[in-house]
Design an enzyme around this catalytic site. Structure first.
Site, mmCIF file in Angstrom:
data_model
loop_
_atom_site.group_PDB
_atom_site.id
_atom_site.type_symbol
_atom_site.label_atom_id
_atom_site.label_comp_id
_atom_site.label_asym_id
_atom_site.label_seq_id
_atom_site.Cartn_x
_atom_site.Cartn_y
_atom_site.Cartn_z
ATOM 1 N N LEU A 203 0.855 -1.183 0.000
ATOM 2 C CA LEU A 203 0.000 0.000 0.000
ATOM 3 C C LEU A 203 0.892 1.233 0.000
ATOM 4 O O LEU A 203 1.781 1.349 0.842
ATOM 5 C CB LEU A 203 -0.899 0.045 1.238
ATOM 6 C CG LEU A 203 -1.998 -1.008 1.372
ATOM 7 C CD1 LEU A 203 -2.631 -0.926 2.754
ATOM 8 C CD2 LEU A 203 -3.061 -0.813 0.296
ATOM 9 N N HIS A 204 0.657 2.142 -0.945
ATOM 10 C CA HIS A 204 1.444 3.375 -0.918
ATOM 11 C C HIS A 204 0.725 4.571 -1.528
ATOM 12 O O HIS A 204 1.155 5.704 -1.330
ATOM 13 C CB HIS A 204 2.760 3.167 -1.671
ATOM 14 C CG HIS A 204 2.614 3.171 -3.162
ATOM 15 N ND1 HIS A 204 2.129 2.086 -3.855
ATOM 16 C CD2 HIS A 204 2.875 4.118 -4.093
ATOM 17 C CE1 HIS A 204 2.103 2.367 -5.151
ATOM 18 N NE2 HIS A 204 2.542 3.591 -5.319
ATOM 19 N N ARG A 205 -0.353 4.355 -2.259
ATOM 20 C CA ARG A 205 -0.978 5.475 -2.951
ATOM 21 C C ARG A 205 -1.639 6.434 -1.963
ATOM 22 O O ARG A 205 -2.310 5.995 -1.022
ATOM 23 C CB ARG A 205 -2.001 4.984 -3.975
ATOM 24 C CG ARG A 205 -1.336 4.242 -5.122
ATOM 25 C CD ARG A 205 -2.212 4.111 -6.339
ATOM 26 N NE ARG A 205 -1.488 3.448 -7.414
ATOM 27 C CZ ARG A 205 -0.710 4.079 -8.306
ATOM 28 N NH1 ARG A 205 -0.596 5.387 -8.233
ATOM 29 N NH2 ARG A 205 -0.078 3.416 -9.236
ATOM 30 N N ARG A 239 5.637 6.082 3.191
ATOM 31 C CA ARG A 239 4.387 6.846 3.309
ATOM 32 C C ARG A 239 3.397 6.133 4.220
ATOM 33 O O ARG A 239 2.675 6.755 5.001
ATOM 34 C CB ARG A 239 3.793 7.027 1.910
ATOM 35 C CG ARG A 239 2.597 7.959 1.892
ATOM 36 C CD ARG A 239 2.047 8.181 0.495
ATOM 37 N NE ARG A 239 1.283 9.419 0.468
ATOM 38 C CZ ARG A 239 1.729 10.564 -0.010
ATOM 39 N NH1 ARG A 239 2.933 10.626 -0.536
ATOM 40 N NH2 ARG A 239 0.986 11.647 0.035
ATOM 41 N N ASP A 277 -1.906 -1.802 -4.287
ATOM 42 C CA ASP A 277 -2.422 -0.651 -5.032
ATOM 43 C C ASP A 277 -1.384 -0.151 -6.037
ATOM 44 O O ASP A 277 -1.498 0.933 -6.576
ATOM 45 C CB ASP A 277 -2.865 0.478 -4.096
ATOM 46 C CG ASP A 277 -1.748 1.017 -3.214
ATOM 47 O OD1 ASP A 277 -0.586 0.591 -3.372
ATOM 48 O OD2 ASP A 277 -2.036 1.874 -2.344
#
Length: 367
Positions: A203-205, A239, A277
């Protein structure tokens, strides 16, 4: 022939390496510029080492900031480098802010600009990457499309066929070149994992990790998936790492530091299921034949759905859980799209050389 290649963030490194290798083999003089958009060891240095990517000739060290700040800093730092290097062509890859910034500077010069991964579209204008993709394609001279849907998008937007080249997927080039090295690492043993005995999550968006409500929903869905498939291993992007405490991550979710390229390929290749993602992970899992669930409402890589192992399931827990249980019961058959053959970088180099130095192609030798 001198070609300047630009990288700035983690996804760029795997994409530029096959192009640089093919250009170098053809005798091109290469200049590598790193903008420094990603700058810590886990997001930059380890990838250069894992991929065998040469040290940058110029490091702009722009760091983080808002989209406008980061883009403008790259433009200001890149312009004098471009002028001093005087290349015949500039190659940008992907859709990060560095891609856009260097494209705009190059477009206002007489130097030819090539965009690798041209034509990818999600249709989601809330994604900064979508803006970067469209603008970069509009100002580029050479559009290197990875898939037929990307070609169709470019044609629909009015790009002439003479600029569009269907070349295949450079991410696949890097994957094929490094897969056996990745499998030979001690990644699974070091983490106490066994082949097909775990799930993998990325997950990073910003849309997923910056909004507490969305991140909480995703954590809830992942916790429920982990009752069926445990552990779920999550290499934490910086992030995400900064926000996990607020999201009450499940104990069934095993958080590990951000992984290097070879380590992450090893984790993907042996996972029973991947939830992500990331656009690049959708492609890599398709190539590896590993089921993938995309935790977004859309994808700019639909070929991974129509010809691969990917499903787009959104961010609602019940949909994530239902899709995970379904795919674990009946995994999709492995499939490989056309031109995913490890030769995309070579095709790009061939088109670039032909466009920049047409007099050299087919020219007779000395009398």
């Amino acid at each position: 022939m001198r070609v300047l290649c630009v990288v700035g963030a983690r996804p760029n490194y795997m994409k530029v390496k096959p192009v640089m290798d093919a250009l170098a083999a053809a005798g091109a003089d290469l200049v590598l510029v790193h903008t420094g958009q990603h700058y810590d060891t886990a997001m930059s240095d380890v990838f250069f080492s894992d991929l065998g990517l040469r040290k940058p000739d110029h490091h702009l060290a722009v760091g983080s900031g808002s989209h406008a700040t980061q883009t403008s800093k790259v433009m200001l730092a890149f312009e004098p480098v471009l002028e001093a290097s005087a290349p015949d062509a500039v190659v940008v890859v992907g859709d990060v802010n560095s891609t856009l910034a260097c494209s705009l500077v190059t477009a206002k010069s007489p130097i030819k600009l090539g965009h690798v991964e041209a034509g990818l579209r999600s249709g989601d204008w809330s994604m900064p990457e979508e803006v970067n993709r469209v603008v970069t394609d509009r100002v580029s001279d050479l559009l290197f499309a990875p898939s037929p849907d990307a070609v169709a998008h470019l044609r629909a937007e009015g790009c002439p066929d003479s600029q569009i080249h269907l070349v295949g997927n450079v991410m696949v080039d890097s994957l094929l070149a490094n897969l056996e090295r990745a499998r030979a690492t001690d990644t699974l043993a070091r983490l106490g994992l066994t082949k097909s005995g775990y799930g993998l999550v990325t997950l990073h968006r910003p849309a997923n990790v910056d909004d507490p409500a969305t991140l909480s929903r995703l954590m809830s869905g992942l916790d429920q998936v982990a009752t069926t498939l445990c552990p779920l291993v999550l290499p934490a992007h910086p992030r995400l790492a900064a926000r996990l405490d607020q999201a009450s991550a499940s104990e069934r979710l095993r958080i590990i530091p951000a992984a290097g390229y070879l380590e992450f390929i090893a984790l993907q290749a042996s996972a029973l299921l991947v939830l992500t993602d990331s656009g690049g992970v959708q492609e890599e899992t398709t190539m590896l034949g590993v089921p993938c669930l995309t935790l977004r409402e859309n994808t700019e890589r639909p070929i991974t759905v129509t010809e691969g192992t990917n499903q787009v399931v959104g961010t609602e827990p019940e949909k994530i859980v239902a899709a995970a249980r379904s795919v674990l019961r009946e995994p999709p058959p492995p499939r490989r799209p056309a031109l995913w053959d490890g030769r995309a970088g070579q095709r790009i180099a061939d088109h670039l050389i032909a466009a920049v130095s047409p007099a050299r192609v087919g020219a007779p030798g000395p009398a």
